[in-house]
Design a protein around this motif. Structure first.
Motif, PDB file in Angstrom:
ATOM      1  N   UNK A 148       0.808  -1.204   0.000  1.00 41.04           N
ATOM      2  CA  UNK A 148       0.000   0.000   0.000  1.00 41.04           C
ATOM      3  C   UNK A 148       0.843   1.256   0.000  1.00 41.04           C
ATOM      4  N   UNK A 149       0.422   2.227  -0.772  1.00 45.44           N
ATOM      5  CA  UNK A 149       1.138   3.507  -0.868  1.00 45.44           C
ATOM      6  C   UNK A 149       0.253   4.531  -1.565  1.00 45.44           C
ATOM      7  N   UNK A 150       0.673   5.770  -1.518  1.00 44.66           N
ATOM      8  CA  UNK A 150      -0.006   6.824  -2.270  1.00 44.66           C
ATOM      9  C   UNK A 150       1.026   7.788  -2.829  1.00 44.66           C
ATOM     10  N   UNK A 151       0.550   8.654  -3.746  1.00 44.12           N
ATOM     11  CA  UNK A 151       1.423   9.622  -4.422  1.00 44.12           C
ATOM     12  C   UNK A 151       2.599   8.952  -5.128  1.00 44.12           C
ATOM     13  N   UNK A 152       2.349   7.778  -5.701  1.00 41.36           N
ATOM     14  CA  UNK A 152       3.322   7.115  -6.559  1.00 41.36           C
ATOM     15  C   UNK A 152       3.200   7.672  -7.978  1.00 41.36           C
ATOM     16  N   UNK A 153       3.990   7.138  -8.908  1.00 41.10           N
ATOM     17  CA  UNK A 153       3.806   7.420 -10.325  1.00 41.10           C
ATOM     18  C   UNK A 153       3.443   6.118 -11.029  1.00 41.10           C
ATOM     19  N   UNK A 154       2.598   6.220 -12.043  1.00 37.41           N
ATOM     20  CA  UNK A 154       2.230   5.070 -12.852  1.00 37.41           C
ATOM     21  C   UNK A 154       2.403   5.408 -14.314  1.00 37.41           C
ATOM     22  N   UNK A 155       2.850   4.448 -15.109  1.00 43.45           N
ATOM     23  CA  UNK A 155       3.012   4.663 -16.541  1.00 43.45           C
ATOM     24  C   UNK A 155       2.986   3.309 -17.234  1.00 43.45           C
ATOM     25  N   UNK A 156       2.778   3.320 -18.535  1.00 42.91           N
ATOM     26  CA  UNK A 156       2.773   2.102 -19.335  1.00 42.91           C
ATOM     27  C   UNK A 156       3.685   2.276 -20.528  1.00 42.91           C
ATOM     28  N   UNK A 157       4.412   1.211 -20.847  1.00 43.39           N
ATOM     29  CA  UNK A 157       5.260   1.173 -22.035  1.00 43.39           C
ATOM     30  C   UNK A 157       5.009  -0.165 -22.709  1.00 43.39           C
ATOM     31  N   UNK A 158       4.545  -0.127 -23.948  1.00 42.31           N
ATOM     32  CA  UNK A 158       4.250  -1.358 -24.653  1.00 42.31           C
ATOM     33  C   UNK A 158       3.151  -2.145 -23.962  1.00 42.31           C
ATOM     34  N   UNK A 159       3.409  -3.412 -23.682  1.00 38.37           N
ATOM     35  CA  UNK A 159       2.405  -4.302 -23.105  1.00 38.37           C
ATOM     36  C   UNK A 159       2.483  -4.401 -21.588  1.00 38.37           C
ATOM     37  N   UNK A 160       3.243  -3.511 -20.952  1.00 39.74           N
ATOM     38  CA  UNK A 160       3.431  -3.593 -19.511  1.00 39.74           C
ATOM     39  C   UNK A 160       3.139  -2.249 -18.839  1.00 39.74           C
ATOM     40  N   UNK A 161       2.679  -2.334 -17.610  1.00 37.70           N
ATOM     41  CA  UNK A 161       2.478  -1.158 -16.787  1.00 37.70           C
ATOM     42  C   UNK A 161       3.489  -1.125 -15.657  1.00 37.70           C
TER      43      UNK A 161
END
Length: 346
Positions: A148-161
């Motif tokens: 559990x966490x907050x204020x992370x970053x998320x992104x996707x490249x190709x077929x993976x997140x």
């Protein structure tokens, strides 16, 4: 004779002062021209949900979605589809999990993924969900393995997140890859630089860029790009004035560093917008990805804010929502980086 010499000396001094004043005025005019910024903001149709901050946005094809967040009293679970061509907002299926703010979202192969965040009871969340726009339904997936966490970053490249950094009671720099084909997580190379929370991430040409944020109440100046093909991070130039041997960063000062901002990509440039810089900000900086250089642009022509969301669709960049102190926003703005600033909404 002496009186005449004194008058002549006074006249020479007056001429010298006049010439100096003209030089200073010219220099000021040149300086003003050299620091002139470009960019114009046009107000668009307000977000139709309640005013909020620290929500998420994601883009699937040419469809934009905005949802979750905090309205000052309640955590939220509603989501809305924005038709940017008509300015119309359409309510879609509400998120069925725990309402939250400060989560992350990204898209892979026509579906959105949403998770982590912070709920009304102070819990740091690690549940993870998939949204399918073709059925307008949410499906719970394997919990985020990083905890559990907050204020992370998320992104996707190709077929993976990917989900990286954030705060779980400690500042974090770990990086986790999600494979939707197997609904599984694995830890990959951690961010090489500082631990951080409230950073931004953007993707361009198969690389993810992570910049800004704070660690132990200090705004960070390090900047890194992640290459999933080599599972490695490359340091980019610092985002403040630190290079005494070159002039490229002379205008940076301490003005690019910030936390709780947003970013979006248009063409070969990324835009870092608003955030917190010892208080809510409205400043905007353009990042030239190919040349690793930053240029200041026209500030957001709306209230200073942090906790906003930004997105780009069809090479058009927008921001929406956010907060300044106890005020939450529902306004939406589009950015035209090469136009001169005007006072008229387009």
């Amino acid at each position: 004779m002496k009186k005449f010499q004194v008058l002549r000396k006074m006249r020479r001094n007056l001429l010298a002062i006049t010439a100096l004043s003209a030089t200073v005025l010219t220099a000021c005019q040149k300086d003003s021209t050299s620091t002139e910024v470009l960019g114009n903001w046009a107000r668009r149709s307000e977000f139709e949900g309640v005013s909020r901050t620290e929500g998420v946005s994601f883009v699937i094809g040419d469809k934009v979605y905005v949802g979750s967040g905090f309205d000052g009293t309640n955590r939220l679970n509603d989501f809305w589809n924005f038709d940017y061509t008509s300015g119309t907002w359409y309510k879609v299926a509400a998120f069925p999990g725990t309402a939250r703010n400060s989560a992350v979202a990204f898209t892979i192969n026509g579906k959105a993924y949403f998770g982590t965040g912070y709920d009304a009871n102070g819990n740091k969340l690690n549940d993870f969900w998939e949204y399918d726009p073709s059925t307008d339904k949410w499906t719970q997936k394997a919990d985020f393995a990083g905890g559990g966490r907050y204020n992370a970053v998320g992104f996707a490249i190709g077929n993976f997140g990917y989900i990286a950094t954030g705060y779980d009671g400690n500042y974090l720099k770990d990086n986790w890859q999600y494979n939707p084909a197997t609904d599984s997580w694995k830890q990959v190379a951690s961010l090489t630089g500082s631990k951080r929370t409230e950073a931004v991430a953007f993707v361009h040409n198969g690389l993810a860029y992570v910049v800004s944020g704070q660690n132990n109440s200090l705004y960070l100046n390090d900047f890194y790009a992640y290459d999933p093909t080599t599972d490695s991070w490359t340091e980019k130039r610092k985002i403040n004035s630190v290079d005494d041997d070159n002039s490229y960063d002379d205008e940076y000062g301490e003005y690019i560093k910030r936390s709780n901002a947003t970013a979006f990509v248009m063409g070969n440039k990324a835009y870092l917008v608003a955030g917190n810089i010892n208080g809510a900000s409205k400043t905007v900086w353009e990042y030239d990805i190919a040349n690793d250089l930053w240029t200041e642009k026209t500030a957001l022509e709306a209230s200073s804010r942090e906790g906003l969301v930004g997105f780009s669709v069809s090479n058009r960049g927008f921001i929406v929502t956010g907060h300044n102190s106890s005020t939450r926003f529902d306004d939406c703005w589009e950015f035209f980086p090469e136009e001169e600033q005007t006072d008229i909404d387009n």
